[in-house]
Design an enzyme around this catalytic site. Structure first.
Site, mmCIF file in Angstrom:
data_model
loop_
_atom_site.group_PDB
_atom_site.id
_atom_site.type_symbol
_atom_site.label_atom_id
_atom_site.label_comp_id
_atom_site.label_asym_id
_atom_site.label_seq_id
_atom_site.Cartn_x
_atom_site.Cartn_y
_atom_site.Cartn_z
ATOM 1 N N CYS A 1 4.270 0.810 -2.547
ATOM 2 C CA CYS A 1 3.327 1.926 -2.381
ATOM 3 C C CYS A 1 3.656 3.095 -3.309
ATOM 4 O O CYS A 1 2.754 3.771 -3.796
ATOM 5 C CB CYS A 1 3.307 2.389 -0.933
ATOM 6 S SG CYS A 1 2.812 1.068 0.193
ATOM 7 N N ARG B 1 -7.730 -15.452 -18.701
ATOM 8 C CA ARG B 1 -8.196 -14.076 -18.905
ATOM 9 C C ARG B 1 -8.549 -13.829 -20.369
ATOM 10 O O ARG B 1 -9.063 -12.783 -20.715
ATOM 11 C CB ARG B 1 -7.098 -13.088 -18.494
ATOM 12 C CG ARG B 1 -6.824 -13.077 -17.026
ATOM 13 C CD ARG B 1 -6.643 -11.649 -16.520
ATOM 14 N NE ARG B 1 -6.424 -11.652 -15.087
ATOM 15 C CZ ARG B 1 -5.280 -11.309 -14.512
ATOM 16 N NH1 ARG B 1 -4.260 -10.902 -15.244
ATOM 17 N NH2 ARG B 1 -5.169 -11.342 -13.212
ATOM 18 N N GLU C 1 -10.250 -20.574 -11.278
ATOM 19 C CA GLU C 1 -10.418 -20.037 -9.924
ATOM 20 C C GLU C 1 -10.277 -21.139 -8.872
ATOM 21 O O GLU C 1 -9.715 -20.920 -7.810
ATOM 22 C CB GLU C 1 -11.771 -19.329 -9.777
ATOM 23 C CG GLU C 1 -11.832 -18.006 -10.527
ATOM 24 C CD GLU C 1 -10.730 -17.049 -10.130
ATOM 25 O OE1 GLU C 1 -10.268 -17.101 -8.972
ATOM 26 O OE2 GLU C 1 -10.309 -16.244 -10.981
ATOM 27 N N GLY D 1 -2.624 -30.805 -5.318
ATOM 28 C CA GLY D 1 -3.003 -30.958 -3.910
ATOM 29 C C GLY D 1 -4.449 -30.546 -3.650
ATOM 30 O O GLY D 1 -5.178 -30.195 -4.579
HETATM 31 FE FE1 SF4 Z 1 0.663 0.435 -0.490
HETATM 32 FE FE2 SF4 Z 1 -1.870 0.841 0.144
HETATM 33 FE FE3 SF4 Z 1 -1.180 0.564 -2.414
HETATM 34 FE FE4 SF4 Z 1 -1.121 -1.522 -0.777
HETATM 35 S S1 SF4 Z 1 -2.935 -0.379 -1.389
HETATM 36 S S2 SF4 Z 1 0.485 -0.941 -2.236
HETATM 37 S S3 SF4 Z 1 -0.458 -0.598 1.140
HETATM 38 S S4 SF4 Z 1 -0.550 2.192 -1.035
#
Ligand code: SF4
Length: 374
Positions: free
Chosen positions: A203, A29, A41, A85
């Site tokens: 989330c 990076r 990559e 691998g």
């Molecule tokens: Fe959660 Fe959606 Fe964010 Fe993924 S993209 S961490 S599922 S809120």
């Protein structure tokens, strides 16, 4: 529920702010060099970031430019790839380096279409090179973004199916930020790797949670939908180190065989030999039962024109290749006849093993042979 593209500007802003704070400092990076980005990559396919970093540093130190990679012998490239691998990746980067040097005067192509013509460069890698190195808009879908996009759009199809792939690539084309495609694509990958993880995605910490269909539906654990796993098949294989005057016979695997281009002891699968293995298995330094030894000798002779006497069991190595679980029986034997060296058959002393690119199991067996002699 569908992804609302009215949220796109806010998503890009939030993602950008999150990336500024959380991006990991990774060697590939720190550069806009398409050569380094390409190598990283390719290494990152099927391999984790942590595992790749030392391989990448070592590889770039030895082959700092596309010209130096193109000029190297394939054996040396494979030796530097050993342990990662999926060796077709190394053979392809070597071929591609030679094409870039001879047909493009050493200058990397800058479009997805041109890059897709090169061996080992698929749609994702082409998009990564074009966006990261040249900051041109190009879509990317790899393991982390596949999961992230599938959850953002609430994809109900198998994400690897033709239909699932079509939807994910269409979404990737639509979301990429034309103003800063390189940073945007890297931010999406980083978010997938660090926050939108395969299990228990974070989330509550996610900057794009407001736009995520899976989160709103409480379906993070079910998306992406996966295909059923193929059943594991058990396989017995043999690796015979034939010895003559303190040297061991190594064979270069030809094109079309597994681990093509790598060297190995005389390795094969043979149902008749597998059926002759004692039920209790063999123990280190056991002499091999006469019928089994005779069968191993005749299969070795078919393969390399040299049979063996005085077979001794060294160890069993267990490893997996795709859906195959392989129990590799490693044995040493005295070569029954002399045999001439060829391009793909060499008598090698243990001190020289280091200079040959070997498969992972070949290297483990080579080290056991060295230890056995100490
Ligand atoms: Fe959660 Fe959606 Fe964010 Fe993924 S993209 S961490 S599922 S809120």
């Amino acid at each position: 529920m569908a992804f609302d593209f009215a949220n796109l500007t806010k998503l890009r802003q939030r993602l950008n702010a999150w990336y500024q704070q959380h991006a990991r400092d990774l060697p590939w990076r720190r550069t806009g060099d398409p050569y380094r980005i390409w190598i990283s990559e390719i290494m990152l396919q099927q391999t984790t970031v942590t595992a790749v970093v030392p391989f990448f540093d070592r590889f770039i130190t030895r082959f700092p430019s596309v010209a130096e990679l193109a000029a190297a012998e394939q054996d040396e490239v494979l030796r530097y790839w050993e342990g990662l691998g999926y060796y077709s990746r190394a053979r392809n980067i070597h071929k591609t380096a030679q094409i870039i040097t001879s047909q493009y005067q050493g200058v990397f192509p800058q479009t997805v279409d041109e890059l897709l013509e090169l061996p080992g460069i698929g749609r994702y890698t082409a998009g990564a090179i074009v966006s990261f190195a040249f900051n041109r808009p190009a879509a990317i879908v790899e393991a982390n973004t596949l999961r992230l996009y599938a959850r953002l759009i609430g994809l109900t199809e198998n994400a690897r199916s033709t239909g699932g792939q079509r939807e994910l690539w269409a979404f990737a084309e639509q979301v990429v930020n034309p103003k800063s495609p390189g940073a945007f694509n890297q931010a999406l990958m980083e978010l997938g790797a660090l926050v939108c993880t395969p299990t228990e995605p974070k989330c509550a910490d996610c900057p794009v949670q407001f736009a995520c269909c899976a989160s709103h539906l409480g379906k993070q654990a079910e998306i992406p939908v996966q295909a059923a796993r193929a059943e594991v098949t058990q396989v017995v294989a043999f690796s015979v180190a034939l010895e003559q005057d303190g040297k061991y016979l190594l064979r270069k695997n030809p094109e079309g065989e597994r681990w093509a281009g790598l060297w190995d002891f005389v390795r094969f699968e043979d149902d008749a030999a597998a059926a002759l293995l004692p039920k209790r298995g063999l123990h280190a330094e056991d002499s091999v039962p006469a019928k089994l030894a005779s069968r191993l000798s005749s299969v070795a002779r078919e393969r390399v024109s040299v049979g063996g006497n005085d077979f001794r069991f060294v160890t069993q190595l267990t490893h997996s290749v795709t859906r195959y679980r392989i129990r590799l029986q490693c044995l040493v034997a005295t070569a029954s006849t002399a045999c001439q060296e060829t391009e793909s058959l060499r008598w090698v002393s243990p001190a020289e093993f280091e200079s040959f690119p070997l498969s992972v199991t070949g290297r483990k067996f080579a080290k056991l042979i060295e230890r056995r002699l100490q």
